[in-house]
Design an enzyme around this catalytic site. Structure first.
Site, PDB file in Angstrom:
ATOM      1  N   SER A   1       0.792  -1.232   0.000  1.00 32.42           N
ATOM      2  CA  SER A   1       0.000   0.000   0.000  1.00 32.42           C
ATOM      3  C   SER A   1       0.817   1.270   0.000  1.00 32.42           C
ATOM      4  O   SER A   1       0.303   2.351   0.244  1.00 32.42           O
ATOM      5  CB  SER A   1      -0.966   0.037   1.179  1.00 32.42           C
TER       6      SER A   1
ATOM      7  N   THR B  75      -0.335   2.032   4.681  1.00 35.27           N
ATOM      8  CA  THR B  75      -0.059   3.465   4.693  1.00 35.27           C
ATOM      9  C   THR B  75       0.822   3.809   5.870  1.00 35.27           C
ATOM     10  O   THR B  75       0.570   3.342   6.978  1.00 35.27           O
ATOM     11  CB  THR B  75      -1.369   4.253   4.844  1.00 35.27           C
TER      12      THR B  75
ATOM     13  N   THR C 175       1.145   6.782   0.695  1.00 33.16           N
ATOM     14  CA  THR C 175       0.321   5.584   0.470  1.00 33.16           C
ATOM     15  C   THR C 175       0.046   5.378  -1.015  1.00 33.16           C
ATOM     16  O   THR C 175       0.102   6.331  -1.803  1.00 33.16           O
ATOM     17  CB  THR C 175      -1.032   5.748   1.202  1.00 33.16           C
TER      18      THR C 175
ATOM     19  N   ARG D 232      -9.563   8.086  -7.563  1.00 30.39           N
ATOM     20  CA  ARG D 232      -9.866   8.200  -6.138  1.00 30.39           C
ATOM     21  C   ARG D 232      -8.637   8.746  -5.376  1.00 30.39           C
ATOM     22  O   ARG D 232      -7.524   8.285  -5.550  1.00 30.39           O
ATOM     23  CB  ARG D 232     -10.252   6.831  -5.577  1.00 30.39           C
ATOM     24  N   VAL D 233      -8.895   9.721  -4.533  1.00 35.75           N
ATOM     25  CA  VAL D 233      -7.856  10.225  -3.638  1.00 35.75           C
ATOM     26  C   VAL D 233      -8.359  10.020  -2.214  1.00 35.75           C
ATOM     27  O   VAL D 233      -9.504  10.359  -1.898  1.00 35.75           O
ATOM     28  CB  VAL D 233      -7.569  11.720  -3.897  1.00 35.75           C
ATOM     29  N   GLY D 234      -7.520   9.460  -1.369  1.00 30.76           N
ATOM     30  CA  GLY D 234      -7.916   9.215   0.008  1.00 30.76           C
ATOM     31  C   GLY D 234      -7.601  10.384   0.925  1.00 30.76           C
ATOM     32  O   GLY D 234      -7.376  11.510   0.482  1.00 30.76           O
ATOM     33  N   ASP D 235      -7.603  10.090   2.201  1.00 33.56           N
ATOM     34  CA  ASP D 235      -7.314  11.116   3.206  1.00 33.56           C
ATOM     35  C   ASP D 235      -5.845  11.498   3.244  1.00 33.56           C
ATOM     36  O   ASP D 235      -5.497  12.641   3.569  1.00 33.56           O
ATOM     37  CB  ASP D 235      -7.703  10.572   4.591  1.00 33.56           C
TER      38      ASP D 235
ATOM     39  N   THR E 118      -4.627   6.450   9.549  1.00 39.78           N
ATOM     40  CA  THR E 118      -4.535   5.306   8.646  1.00 39.78           C
ATOM     41  C   THR E 118      -5.867   4.563   8.683  1.00 39.78           C
ATOM     42  O   THR E 118      -6.682   4.782   9.568  1.00 39.78           O
ATOM     43  CB  THR E 118      -3.362   4.378   9.033  1.00 39.78           C
ATOM     44  N   GLY E 119      -6.076   3.716   7.692  1.00 33.57           N
ATOM     45  CA  GLY E 119      -7.336   2.997   7.596  1.00 33.57           C
ATOM     46  C   GLY E 119      -8.169   3.525   6.436  1.00 33.57           C
ATOM     47  O   GLY E 119      -7.631   4.089   5.479  1.00 33.57           O
TER      48      GLY E 119
ATOM     49  N   GLY F  93      -9.774   5.710   4.218  1.00 31.24           N
ATOM     50  CA  GLY F  93      -9.564   7.142   4.072  1.00 31.24           C
ATOM     51  C   GLY F  93     -10.835   7.957   4.002  1.00 31.24           C
ATOM     52  O   GLY F  93     -10.889   9.094   4.492  1.00 31.24           O
TER      53      GLY F  93
END
Ligand code: SD4
Length: 336
Positions: free
Chosen positions: A85, A194, A212, A222-225, A245-246, A248
């Site tokens: 990841s 991450t 990450t 897609r973009v995460g946190d 983490t986790g 997002g």
């Protein structure tokens, strides 16, 4: 719901440069309530954070800045092909492209990030260049890749045969479902790792980094946190820093790192601030996060640390200014 405390042997004591490349480390018993003892110098997410901490520590020890230290730490999992990841070997998106998100921040108001970056393993170093060499805080997609190229980074294919095989296997069913603590489960088809890494110098300065490849097999674009300031990471002078983490989406919805730092600003301890943010997510989202993992780590201006998760199984690595590292199991809302 009580706090679970996995009192686990088998975690890390890391104090050497050589250990920076080690994935597993010799045992030191950790506790979930790291408040006593020496102030932390570096903390990071998951048990593999111990290797990142070692690289950050040795960089700082050799005279590097805190930004040098968190960048060096983040580069360890980015270069690790077995980590699915982050960086090289990260699982691709649904369409087979490995896309990276990263952010780096100091406590002087400087921040740089990249999102959906393709073809460059050290997204954190590209993010640092965004911070230092542009008037912007984030570049995305093709623009981020163009910038990396112009800055002299070398392009490479980040999709390893192993990650490609995992993706092809996933395509057979193409199901999205959260798997808690997959970050600590090596070799799983949805294994992801991450890293959020926070550093505090003995004189109270702060910096952080987060990098990450995001949610495995995510939709393209897609973009995460992780790369978003205030979501995956926030550093505030005189207050503290936090990282997430986790899943997002659950962090982004509540601007998670900003919430944790805001709580510390209002007087909560790092530990209580992480717990408050987790409780807020669970209250807000109910059954939607029944099986999801989200976790925060935080460090305050005095070097006291905290961590808290929805599900048991989240771990974090803490290194003090002597180079001693302990990996702690974090408290969690749900019990095992
Ligand atoms: C994301 N928060 O992109 C990241 C994933 C993660 O451990 O933290 N994995 O949603």
């Amino acid at each position: 719901m009580g706090i679970s405390r996995r009192d686990t042997l088998g975690f890390a004591l890391v104090g050497s440069v050589a250990a920076a490349t080690a994935r597993a480390a010799p045992a030191v018993k950790g506790t979930s309530m790291q408040s006593a003892g020496d102030p932390a110098l570096v903390i990071s997410t998951w048990d593999f954070g111990a290797a990142a901490n070692a690289a950050a520590y040795s960089t700082w020890k050799a005279g590097g800045t805190l930004i040098d230290a968190v960048e060096a730490g983040a580069r360890v999992p980015e270069a690790d092909v077995t980590n699915h990841s982050v960086g090289l070997g990260g699982y691709p998106d649904r369409d087979g492209h490995v896309t990276l998100d990263a952010i780096i921040m100091d406590d002087r108001g400087h921040a740089g990030a990249v999102a959906a970056l393709e073809g460059y393993v050290h997204a954190i170093s590209v993010a640092r260049r965004v911070m230092e060499r542009t008037p912007h805080t984030m570049l995305v997609g093709e623009g981020a890749a163009q910038f990396a190229r112009e800055q002299g980074f070398t392009a490479q294919n980040l999709l390893t045969p192993e990650a490609e095989a995992g993706w092809r296997e996933w395509l057979k069913k193409a199901e999205y479902k959260p798997v808690a603590n997959i970050e600590n489960q090596r070799g799983s088809a949805l294994d992801h790792d991450t890293i959020g890494i926070l550093a505090r110098s003995p004189d109270g300065r702060l910096a952080g980094a987060c990098t990450t490849s995001g949610m495995a097999f995510k939709l393209r674009g897609r973009v995460g946190d992780s790369p978003q300031a205030g979501c995956g990471l926030l550093v505030e002078p005189g207050v503290g820093a936090a990282s997430a983490t986790g899943v997002g989406e659950e962090v982004t919805r509540i601007a998670g790192a900003a919430r944790v730092v805001g709580s510390m600003r209002m007087g909560l301890s790092a530990m209580a601030a992480c717990r408050e943010a987790i409780e807020h997510i669970v209250k807000l989202r109910g059954d939607a996060v029944k099986d999801a993992q989200v976790a925060f780590i935080a460090i305050d201006k005095d070097g006291r640390v905290g961590a808290f998760a929805i599900q048991p199984g989240f771990t974090y690595a803490v290194t003090d200014a002597t180079g001693r590292t302990v990996v702690h199991p974090a408290g969690s809302l749900r019990t095992a």
